[in-house]
Structures are given as structure tokens and as C-alpha cells.
Design a protein around this motif. Structure first.
Motif, PDB file in Angstrom:
ATOM      1  N   VAL A   1     -37.567  39.405   8.157  1.00 59.98           N
ATOM      2  CA  VAL A   1     -36.593  39.711   7.326  1.00 59.98           C
ATOM      3  C   VAL A   1     -35.288  39.780   8.138  1.00 59.98           C
ATOM      4  O   VAL A   1     -35.279  39.754   9.288  1.00 59.98           O
ATOM      5  N   LYS A   2     -34.235  39.811   7.327  1.00 57.36           N
ATOM      6  CA  LYS A   2     -32.810  39.838   7.865  1.00 57.36           C
ATOM      7  C   LYS A   2     -32.544  41.030   8.483  1.00 57.36           C
ATOM      8  O   LYS A   2     -32.969  41.931   7.570  1.00 57.36           O
ATOM      9  N   ASP A   3     -31.933  41.150   9.316  1.00 55.27           N
ATOM     10  CA  ASP A   3     -31.302  42.153   9.843  1.00 55.27           C
ATOM     11  C   ASP A   3     -30.698  43.344   8.880  1.00 55.27           C
ATOM     12  O   ASP A   3     -30.979  44.365   8.899  1.00 55.27           O
ATOM     13  N   SER A   4     -29.797  42.774   8.124  1.00 57.78           N
ATOM     14  CA  SER A   4     -29.200  43.373   7.055  1.00 57.78           C
ATOM     15  C   SER A   4     -30.133  44.160   6.076  1.00 57.78           C
ATOM     16  O   SER A   4     -29.695  45.088   5.594  1.00 57.78           O
ATOM     17  N   ALA A   5     -31.215  43.470   5.829  1.00 59.78           N
ATOM     18  CA  ALA A   5     -31.950  44.037   4.823  1.00 59.78           C
ATOM     19  C   ALA A   5     -32.788  45.188   5.371  1.00 59.78           C
ATOM     20  O   ALA A   5     -33.049  46.144   4.615  1.00 59.78           O
ATOM     21  N   VAL A   6     -33.061  45.196   6.763  1.00 58.90           N
ATOM     22  CA  VAL A   6     -33.566  46.427   7.399  1.00 58.90           C
ATOM     23  C   VAL A   6     -32.629  47.448   7.380  1.00 58.90           C
ATOM     24  O   VAL A   6     -32.863  48.477   6.995  1.00 58.90           O
ATOM     25  N   ALA A   7     -31.298  47.225   7.808  1.00 53.93           N
ATOM     26  CA  ALA A   7     -30.439  48.015   7.742  1.00 53.93           C
ATOM     27  C   ALA A   7     -30.081  48.688   6.255  1.00 53.93           C
ATOM     28  O   ALA A   7     -29.976  50.118   6.376  1.00 53.93           O
ATOM     29  N   GLN A   8     -30.140  47.899   5.413  1.00 52.92           N
ATOM     30  CA  GLN A   8     -30.010  48.539   3.893  1.00 52.92           C
ATOM     31  C   GLN A   8     -31.298  49.484   3.618  1.00 52.92           C
ATOM     32  O   GLN A   8     -31.128  50.429   2.987  1.00 52.92           O
ATOM     33  N   ARG A   9     -32.375  49.014   4.027  1.00 60.70           N
ATOM     34  CA  ARG A   9     -33.588  49.903   3.763  1.00 60.70           C
ATOM     35  C   ARG A   9     -33.355  51.044   4.192  1.00 60.70           C
ATOM     36  O   ARG A   9     -33.879  52.371   3.634  1.00 60.70           O
ATOM     37  N   ILE A  10     -32.901  51.089   5.502  1.00 58.94           N
ATOM     38  CA  ILE A  10     -32.960  52.454   6.136  1.00 58.94           C
ATOM     39  C   ILE A  10     -31.895  53.499   5.721  1.00 58.94           C
ATOM     40  O   ILE A  10     -32.015  54.627   5.530  1.00 58.94           O
ATOM     41  N   VAL A  11     -30.653  53.032   5.405  1.00 59.73           N
ATOM     42  CA  VAL A  11     -29.544  53.549   4.607  1.00 59.73           C
ATOM     43  C   VAL A  11     -29.992  54.057   3.283  1.00 59.73           C
ATOM     44  O   VAL A  11     -29.743  55.240   3.128  1.00 59.73           O
ATOM     45  N   ARG A  12     -30.816  53.516   2.446  1.00 57.01           N
ATOM     46  CA  ARG A  12     -31.265  53.468   1.266  1.00 57.01           C
ATOM     47  C   ARG A  12     -32.007  54.829   1.351  1.00 57.01           C
ATOM     48  O   ARG A  12     -32.414  55.779   0.546  1.00 57.01           O
ATOM     49  N   ALA A  13     -33.209  54.570   2.404  1.00 54.86           N
ATOM     50  CA  ALA A  13     -34.230  55.537   2.753  1.00 54.86           C
ATOM     51  C   ALA A  13     -33.694  56.961   3.087  1.00 54.86           C
ATOM     52  O   ALA A  13     -34.049  57.982   2.411  1.00 54.86           O
ATOM     53  N   LYS A  14     -32.645  56.952   3.804  1.00 56.50           N
ATOM     54  CA  LYS A  14     -31.939  58.242   4.203  1.00 56.50           C
ATOM     55  C   LYS A  14     -31.323  58.915   2.958  1.00 56.50           C
ATOM     56  O   LYS A  14     -31.176  59.975   2.821  1.00 56.50           O
ATOM     57  N   LYS A  15     -30.590  58.138   2.163  1.00 51.30           N
ATOM     58  CA  LYS A  15     -30.055  58.406   1.043  1.00 51.30           C
ATOM     59  C   LYS A  15     -30.920  59.364  -0.168  1.00 51.30           C
ATOM     60  O   LYS A  15     -30.891  60.477  -0.678  1.00 51.30           O
TER      61      LYS A  15
END
Lengths: 426, 111
Positions: A152-166
Motif C-alpha cells: 500500500v502507499k506510504d501515506s495510507a500507512v502514515a494515516q492508519r498510524i495517526v488514526r490509531a493513535k487518536k
């Protein structure tokens, strides 16, 4: 070797401990992870000049700690948040700071790592978020590495991590290890994450980026760490046993052209005996701890062990495998498990016994598009000499499969059944 | 790895044994250790030597005094890169500051 490579290697080794130690102090895994990242950036800037320090883990921890102290001095809301979390926070600004020096003692680190595991795999998070956080915070993988491994795209993973932390912050998930019944309820969510990571790597094909198969090693390492952190949980050892034994077959699973090789057709001399031994040892530990009662992972490991113990396919203890599938079907009922049980029964007690079980699955909607159902049924019918019915099943299976090589194989079998059928009639 | 003079039959110091045990525990705790084994002096071992043109090997009993380097132990480790293993093995204990080598070699078709 480049310093950059050394920094990355240190990160892989140390980051989980650093994040876990920081998270205990700041009570917020998202913040802990950011502080650790800051320390990593500092290392990338400084180590090429100064060389890698003698104790790189302590260096990262000290650097992250300093940043945390600065942050607490500057940031009132953070202090207040800590106060809300019930920490002694009498005054802000120049007030009471968390005892950051306590971070560096090793006594708590195992507890901290375990807290980190349960937090990263918390059920409030969607599976993808759990996987991304676990690989990032416990496996020491970068966002880019996770993205490459999961295609998957880099940005998709970054987003998953941000959302998970939130999501963890919003749900006010405490940084702690659940105990008693809650731990039992929460453990499957942890094991599932590790198993999913392993399977993602295991299903990678030869053409894939090397990061994908590397997930198997990452999952194995996480499993072994978890077994060290929770040495009395039978299912943790069961999961490790399953992964070790599956990993032992890596070299034999694909043929010279990258085609998948089925278990009974694999060259067993290419199975890794060391991993098999480790897997069997882990299974023994699991069996001792559970006093013979299997859970979903240890039951699958016990089945894998039956294959691993057989030096040749004909040595396989199919009777035991059939029994284990029966137990597994009670733990986690599923038509796919039933189909596997039918295969084991047919190997143990003959094709008629297996066919009786398969026939019960014919109307199962979950298997409607599952090509292995007609494929298995065709195989059993062929063994029973019912060639015309077998031909029809193989043709149906050939229609269903998405794999061209497999389709060709099934068509061949259909054709040879047609010949047999013609021979029988004439 | 650091060699406590095996040919003289001098066993490793208790200090080294203790530190090595702790080191291996750390490797296991971080999930990197697959297997570790220390080797006994070459006096207890044997060699099979194939000479050119000879179909059968000769069996030679230890000790092997003529060798410059003797292998004292092996680790099987799992990691994501040679750098990672280098970083791990830099921490191998060597309390007496002896000369020694640890060689790292990736396994063919590793997992």
C-alpha cells in the motif's frame, strides 16, 4: 557499513524498549512514539559525526527523555492531562515532572513492553491500525517499510498510524496490562495481529518485494518476544509453535518457477530442522501449560507438528490429524476446517468416509466459490471409481480457481477421468 | 569470538560464562536468538579430511594445534539485516579483552 545502516539497525533493536519506557512515563503511547522518533532524527544527525555511541539504547532514551522534559515544561495542557490521569501534578510549568530517571532502570522494561503490546493491539482499533502500530512500535519498522510489505502507499500507512493513535487517546485506553479474565479476553486480539503479519509474509510470492517475505521473520520475532513476556500462556507458545513449523517449510513451498508446491508434494529434505525442533519444543511447552487442552493456535500447531514429524508423506498420522481437526472445529467452527477434516478422515479411513463428510458441505454458502471443495470431492470420487462424477467436479473446480497453473492441472485430471469413464463404459 | 586458550584446556572464566549467559538471554528476549552453542576444545573433536584424488576421507583426531583460528562457538540469529546482527554482536562480552573475531554470514535461502 554506513552509519545510516547502523542507526537503522539500532532502531530495530532498541525502539520498542525506548517507546515502552517513555510510554510509562508520559502515559500516552502516541506521544512516546513521537518522542522516540525525535531521538531517532537526532541520532541520524549526530551519529555520522560522533560514531555510534557505546550504549545506543541509553543514548536514545536519554535524548527522548530530555525532549519530554522540555515538552512538559512548555506545555501546560500536557501537564494537566497527566493530572487528569491521576498523577501527582501539584503545579504546572516548573511543577512536578515525572520521574524520568526511573525510565532507565531495566526492572520495569518487560512490564512496559507487555503494556505496549496490549495497547498497540487494543480491540478499539481496526485490524489494520493494530498491525501498523505493532510493526511500527514493537517491530521497529518504518512507515515506508510497512507500506512496502503490505503493498500500500506510504501515506495510507502514515494515516492508519495517526488514526490509531487518536483512537487510543479518544478511548482513553490506559497504558497497562489487563489482568485475570480481561487478559484472557484481550489476548486473542494480540495473537491475531502477529498471525496476520506472518500470513501476509507467508502469502508473498517470489516476485514480491523482499520486505513482504521479511514479515514472516518480523512476526516470528514478535511471537518469540511475546512468549518471553508471557511465559505461562499456553496459546502464546502455541502460536509460536505454529509459526516456527510453518516457517520451517519456506524453502520447500515454491517450485523452481515460483509455483506453489502442496504440502504432501514438498521435498521434505528442504524443511528447516532447526525451526521444526523449535516449533515442537514450543508445542510441548504449550501442551504442558494447558495440560492437554488445546486452544485454536496450539491445535493448529499440533496438526502442523504431525506433518513435521513425518519424514515422508506416508508416515503422516492422519488419524491424529482428523481428531485434532475435530477439536479445532469445536473451538472455531468453520466449513474450511470441516473440509480439511474430511481430507484427513479420507486419508485415515478411506475415501468413502471422507466423501460422507464432504457431501455435507456441498450446500455450504461460505464455500460457494471455494474451488478446493469440488477439487477435494473430485479426488475422493475418482478414488472410489466414480469417474464421471469426478470429471464434473474437476471441471467445476477448474472454472472456480483464479490460478492458471492450478486450472491446467484440474483440467488434466478432468480429462483423465473422462478417459477412465469411457473405458469403463466400453 | 574471544578465545580462552582452549588448547591448554583452560576453560572460560566464570566471569565470561556468566556474562555470555546474560548476553544470550538478552538475544533471546529480543527475539533474535534461534540457537547458541559454545564448543569444547579441539582436543575433544575430530576432522574428516578429503585429499584431492582420494575417494575416502581420512579421520583425524583433535587437537588441531596447527590452526591459527579455532571456532569457539556458534550462534544462529534472525534479523532483518547484517547491520542489525553487527549491532547485536558488538555487545558480546569480552571481560579479559582478548583478541578474537566474530564472523557474520547470512544463511542461504533464509526465512
Amino acid at each position: 557499513m554506513s552509519t545510516h545502516g547502523a542507526v537503522e539497525a539500532v532502531w530495530r533493536i532498541e525502539s520498542a524498549r525506548v517507546i515502552a519506557g517513555l510510554a510509562r512515563m508520559v502515559r500516552d503511547v502516541g506521544l512516546a512514539e513521537e518522542l522516540a522518533q525525535d531521538a531517532l532524527v537526532a541520532a541520524l544527525e549526530q551519529w555520522p559525526e560522533t560514531g555510534v555511541p557505546r550504549n545506543p539504547g541509553a543514548w536514545l532514551m536519554t535524548t527522548a527523555k530530555r525532549r519530554a522534559v522540555d515538552l512538559f515544561r512548555r506545555n501546560e495542557t500536557l501537564g494537566r492531562k497527566l493530572g487528569e490521569l491521576g498523577r501527582a501534578q501539584e503545579q504546572l510549568g516548573e511543577g512536578v515532572l515525572p520521574d524520568f530517571d526511573a525510565i532507565l532502570d531495566d526492572e520495569h522494561i518487560e512490564d512496559d513492553l507487555l503494556r505496549l503490546v496490549f495497547t498497540a493491539c487494543h480491540p478499539v482499533l481496526p485490524m489494520q491500525g493494530r498491525v501498523a502500530l505493532t510493526l511500527r512500535m514493537l517491530g521497529g519498522l518504518s512507515t515506508d517499510e510497512i507500506a512496502r510489505a503490505f503493498l500500500v502507499k506510504d501515506s495510507a500507512v502514515a494515516q492508519r498510524i495517526v488514526r490509531a493513535k487518536k483512537a487510543l487517546a479518544d478511548a482513553q485506553v490506559p497504558f497497562e496490562v489487563p489482568v485475570g479474565e480481561e487478559r484472557m479476553a484481550r489476548l486473542p486480539a494480540v495473537l491475531e495481529v502477529i498471525y496476520l503479519i506472518f500470513n501476509e509474509g507467508y502469502s508473498a510470492t517470489r516476485g514480491d518485494d523482499w520486505m513482504r517475505p521479511a514479515l514472516c521473520a518480523d512476526a516470528l520475532r514478535l511471537g518469540r518476544v511475546l512468549a518471553g513476556l508471557m511465559p505461562t500462556e499456553p496459546e502464546v507458545h502455541g502460536l509460536v509453535a505454529l509459526l516456527e513449523i510453518q516457517a520451517s517449510r519456506s524453502a520447500a513451498r515454491t517450485g523452481p518457477n515460483g509455483e506453489p508446491v502442496l504440502l504432501l508434494e514438498q521435498d521434505r529434505s528442504r524443511w528447516d530442522r532447526l525451526l521444526i525442533k523449535r516449533g515442537l519444543d514450543a508445542l510441548t511447552r504449550s501442551e504442558e501449560l494447558a495440560e492437554g487442552a488445546y486452544g485454536p493456535y496450539s491445535a493448529q500447531a499440533a496438526i502442523a507438528a504431525c506433518h513435521a514429524r513425518a519424514l515422508a508423506p506416508e508416515d503422516t498420522d492422519w488419524t491424529r490429524i482428523a481428531l485434532l481437526y475435530e477439536g479445532l472445529a469445536q473451538l472455531t467452527p468453520s466449513p474450511v476446517i470441516e473440509l480439511n477434516r474430511a481430507v484427513a478422515v479420507s486419508m485415515a479411513s478411506g475415501p468413502a468416509a471422507g466423501l460422507a463428510l464432504v457431501d455435507r458441505l456441498v450446500d455450504e454458502s461460505a464455500l460457494k466459490n471455494y474451488h478446493l471443495l469440488p477439487s477435494v470431492r473430485g479426488d475422493l470420487l475418482e478414488k472410489l471409481g466414480r469417474h464421471d462424477e469426478a470429471r464434473a467436479e474437476f471441471e467445476r473446480a477448474a472454472e472456480m480457481t483464479g490460478n492458471a497453473r492450478e486450472r491446467a492441472l484440474l483440467r488434466d485430471r478432468a480429462a483423465s477421468c473422462a478417459q477412465e469413464a469411457a473405458g469403463v463404459q466400453s | 569470538m574471544p578465545e580462552p586458550c582452549p588448547e591448554a584446556g583452560i576453560p572460560p572464566s566464570t566471569e565470561l560464562i556468566e556474562q555470555m549467559g546474560r548476553f544470550n538471554e538478552q538475544l533471546a528476549a529480543s527475539g533474535h536468538l534461534v540457537q547458541a552453542a559454545g564448543l569444547t576444545p579441539s582436543a575433544t573433536g575430530a576432522r574428516l579430511v578429503w585429499s584431492a584424488g582420494q575417494p575416502e576421507p581420512a579421520v583425524v583426531d583433535g587437537p588441531f594445534a596447527e590452526t591459527k583460528e579455532l571456532v569457539a562457538g556458534v550462534w544462529v540469529l534472525e534479523g532483518s539485516s547484517v547491520e542489525e546482527i553487527v549491532e547485536l554482536m558488538r555487545r558480546a562480552p569480552n571481560p579479559q579483552l582478548r583478541a578474537g573475531t566474530i564472523e557474520i554470514r547470512p544463511v542461504a535461502a533464509s526465512l
